[in-house]
Design a protein around this motif. Structure first.
Motif, short mmCIF file in Angstrom:
data_model
loop_
_atom_site.label_atom_id
_atom_site.label_comp_id
_atom_site.label_asym_id
_atom_site.label_seq_id
_atom_site.Cartn_x
_atom_site.Cartn_y
_atom_site.Cartn_z
N PRO A 152 -1.16 -0.19 -4.10
CA PRO A 152 0.00 -1.18 -3.39
C PRO A 152 0.91 -0.58 -2.46
CG PRO A 152 0.12 0.13 -5.66
CD PRO A 152 -0.78 -0.17 -5.39
N HIS A 153 0.90 0.58 -1.66
CA HIS A 153 1.67 1.22 -0.93
C HIS A 153 1.14 0.54 0.42
CE1 HIS A 153 4.20 4.39 -1.34
NE2 HIS A 153 3.83 5.04 -1.87
N PHE A 184 2.21 -3.15 0.62
CA PHE A 184 3.12 -3.87 1.20
C PHE A 184 3.61 -3.41 2.21
CE2 PHE A 184 4.05 -3.72 -4.05
CZ PHE A 184 4.19 -4.93 -3.29
N ASN A 185 2.60 -2.48 3.19
CA ASN A 185 2.94 -1.23 3.42
C ASN A 185 2.75 -2.36 4.79
OD1 ASN A 185 4.80 0.60 4.30
ND2 ASN A 185 3.03 1.86 2.97
N LEU A 238 2.16 -5.33 5.25
CA LEU A 238 3.29 -7.15 4.97
C LEU A 238 4.86 -6.85 5.55
CD1 LEU A 238 2.83 -8.15 1.34
CD2 LEU A 238 1.84 -9.05 3.43
N ASN A 239 5.26 -5.32 5.73
CA ASN A 239 5.98 -4.93 6.20
C ASN A 239 5.51 -5.32 8.41
OD1 ASN A 239 8.81 -4.03 6.16
ND2 ASN A 239 7.64 -2.37 7.38
N SER A 240 4.39 -4.01 8.30
CA SER A 240 3.71 -4.28 9.84
C SER A 240 3.61 -5.52 10.04
CB SER A 240 3.14 -3.28 10.05
OG SER A 240 2.78 -3.03 9.16
N SER A 269 5.59 -8.52 9.34
CA SER A 269 6.37 -8.48 9.06
C SER A 269 7.55 -8.57 11.28
CB SER A 269 7.56 -8.73 8.31
OG SER A 269 8.35 -7.46 8.23
N ARG A 281 -1.52 0.27 12.20
CA ARG A 281 0.01 0.61 12.41
C ARG A 281 0.47 2.17 12.60
NH1 ARG A 281 0.49 1.25 5.87
NH2 ARG A 281 2.31 2.00 6.68
N PHE A 282 -0.46 3.30 12.86
CA PHE A 282 -0.76 4.43 13.22
C PHE A 282 -1.29 4.34 14.75
CE2 PHE A 282 -1.08 4.39 8.36
CZ PHE A 282 0.50 5.14 8.41
N SER A 312 -2.46 10.30 9.04
CA SER A 312 -1.65 9.72 9.46
C SER A 312 -0.06 10.07 8.47
CB SER A 312 -1.14 8.33 8.83
OG SER A 312 -0.95 8.10 7.26
N GLN A 313 -0.51 11.32 8.18
CA GLN A 313 0.84 12.09 7.45
C GLN A 313 1.09 13.56 8.65
OE1 GLN A 313 3.10 11.44 4.01
NE2 GLN A 313 2.07 9.59 4.80
#
Lengths: 368, 138
Positions: free
Chosen positions: A186-187, A190-191, A193-195, A197, A250-251, A287-288
């Motif tokens: 789910p992380h 949603f991440n 989808l956020n990107s 947006s 994303r990254f 990525s962390q």
């Protein structure tokens, strides 16, 4: 009605009837031969065939009685649960059966010995004789037949029980395997989808469309593989590539992805989303990191008849999990179910401070 | 003048918030940070008033980080998916944004953060410490 239906449900099979008939005929033959020899030994007039015919009502009728008794005993077992009730019903049933047996047999004996005519006085005499005789041979036969019925009943029940247990165990295994199957986190969803947006807000439309399309393709694959455990390496890699494309969006410069795959390995069977889980784990650690261009190297070969997957990624120096998350634990359980001990999943820190995950699977999937 | 720090390891995620902040009235100085170390450094140097803090960040989670921040900073947590954290935030009246969010949701959170800044910074920090304690006990 239901009693009768239950009774006939317990009626022995045709094969039983046939072997039962043969059994009693053989027994009749053995008994007549024995009597015939004894009579001749004591100098009496005797011939085998007439003894055989004399005995036939006594032994032969059991061929009719045995299935009736067996079905009856099984029916009693089915209906009566209390012990005393079972004993009572069995006694009553025994009396009914034995009376029918003796009546039928005496009628036949009477008919044969009077050359096709019935003699009522001889019949009554025969019945009285049986009634006053001590424990008769035929009661023993009844007991054997009844206990055979009980044994058959218990055997069938035990087999049904074992079969039922086996089915349950199989179902449980299926459910467990299904729950161990990786899912899109789910992380990630949603991440992403956020990107997307964000890309829309920043007016980077084509990037947004690409990301949406990659995400949709991933979901399509998940839906397609819902009921399947295995996929080909080629399909799994395509799935992983989509995931990596989204994560790279994303990254950006965080990840440096290198992939090398031996062409022969592409058709190998691999549990769906297993490689994905390993890569996702590696990406999360990469990525962390605070640094950029963190290496994520995927090397796939075939060695000694095994599919060899090596994944090297960078981890933080103080990584608490040592690159080993809950996803990997589930992977291991799933592999255990699918391959027993015929697999290898290793995960360790290399000397260069990188993290190395090694997965070796038998070629040919679960049948290997 | 308000000083705002936007902390997220993902550039696009930061830019969404910066974009929405720029649409809000009032003069603001907006800074960005991409990992925990960066956040701590900028907090020490520039003393921001409001922080938008992503929970999954390199170096330290946003939760651990929040526990180390001075009491006078208003923290708004940002997360994609974190059932437990959201429960803890709701219980302790801590503001949060769930990714992805609508413009209006952002505006509401922004207004509340400004309100908190004016009124009772202390109680906001209390809520955060309680939420952090609840999450760390798990």
């Amino acid at each position: 009605m239901s009693l009768l239906r239950t009774y006939f449900k317990h009626w022995p099979s045709r094969l039983f009837w046939l072997s039962n008939l043969l059994f009693w005929l053989v027994l009749n033959t053995v008994a007549s031969d024995n009597t015939n020899r004894l009579r001749l030994e004591y100098g009496r007039v005797s011939d085998f065939l007439s003894v055989w015919w004399d005995y036939l009502p006594w032994w032969g009728n059991w061929a009719i009685m045995a299935p009736i008794v067996i079905a009856g005993v099984k029916t009693i077992e089915y209906y009566a649960h209390a012990l005393w009730l079972r004993v009572l019903y069995n006694l009553l049933f025994a009396v009914v059966c034995m009376t029918s047996y003796f009546t039928l047999t005496l009628l036949e004996v009477n008919y044969i010995s009077h050359f096709g005519h019935f003699n009522p006085s001889a019949f009554t005499k025969g019945l009285m004789q049986i009634a006053y005789s001590p424990l008769h041979m035929d009661f023993l036969v009844y007991l054997s037949v009844a206990s055979l019925g009980l044994t058959m009943n218990y055997y069938e029940k035990a087999r049904q029980h074992a079969l039922h247990n086996q089915t349950l165990a199989n179902q449980l295994l299926k459910v467990e395997l299904q729950t161990l199957k990786a899912q899109l986190s789910p992380h990630f969803l949603f991440n992403t989808l956020n990107s997307i947006s964000g890309l829309v807000r920043l007016d980077e439309k084509s990037k947004a469309v690409t990301a949406l399309s990659e995400l949709s393709q991933m979901f399509r694959k998940v839906l397609e593989n819902q009921s399947k455990q295995f996929t080909t390496l080629e399909e799994e890699l395509a799935f992983v590539q989509r995931y990596l494309a989204i994560q790279k969006m994303r990254f950006e410069d965080k990840l440096l992805i290198e992939t090398s795959v031996q062409t022969q390995s592409l058709q190998a069977a691999i549990p769906f989303m297993l490689l994905h889980t390993l890569v996702e784990n590696a990406v999360q650690h990469g990525s962390q990191l605070e640094s950029d261009h963190n290496l994520l190297k995927l090397d796939i070969t075939i060695e000694d008849g095994m599919l060899n997957i090596e994944l090297i990624n960078q981890v933080a120096k103080h990584d608490k999990q040592h690159g080993f998350g809950i996803g990997l634990e589930n992977c291991r359980k799933r592999l255990q179910y699918l391959f027993k001990h015929n697999y290898l999943l290793e995960s360790a820190q290399t000397q260069e401070g990188k993290h190395r995950t090694l997965l070796r699977l038998p070629l040919g999937g679960m049948d290997a | 003048m308000l000083k705002v720090l936007v902390a997220d390891d993902e550039r696009i995620a930061r830019e969404i918030i910066v974009l929405l902040l720029n649409e809000q009235a009032g003069y603001k100085v907006i800074q960005q940070a991409s990992d925990a170390q960066d956040v701590l450094y900028k907090v020490a140097n520039d003393q921001p008033d409001i922080i938008f803090l992503d929970i999954q960040m390199p170096g330290m989670t946003g939760i651990e980080l929040a526990a180390q921040l001075p009491a006078n900073i208003v923290v708004v947590f940002v997360t994609a998916y974190d059932e437990y954290a959201v429960q803890a935030f709701q219980l302790n009246a801590v503001d949060y944004l769930l990714k992805p969010f609508e413009d209006q949701q952002f505006v509401d959170v922004w207004q509340r953060a400004k309100q908190r800044l004016q009124n009772n910074k202390q109680s906001n920090h209390q809520g955060i410490s309680q939420a952090v304690a609840a999450l760390q006990n798990q």
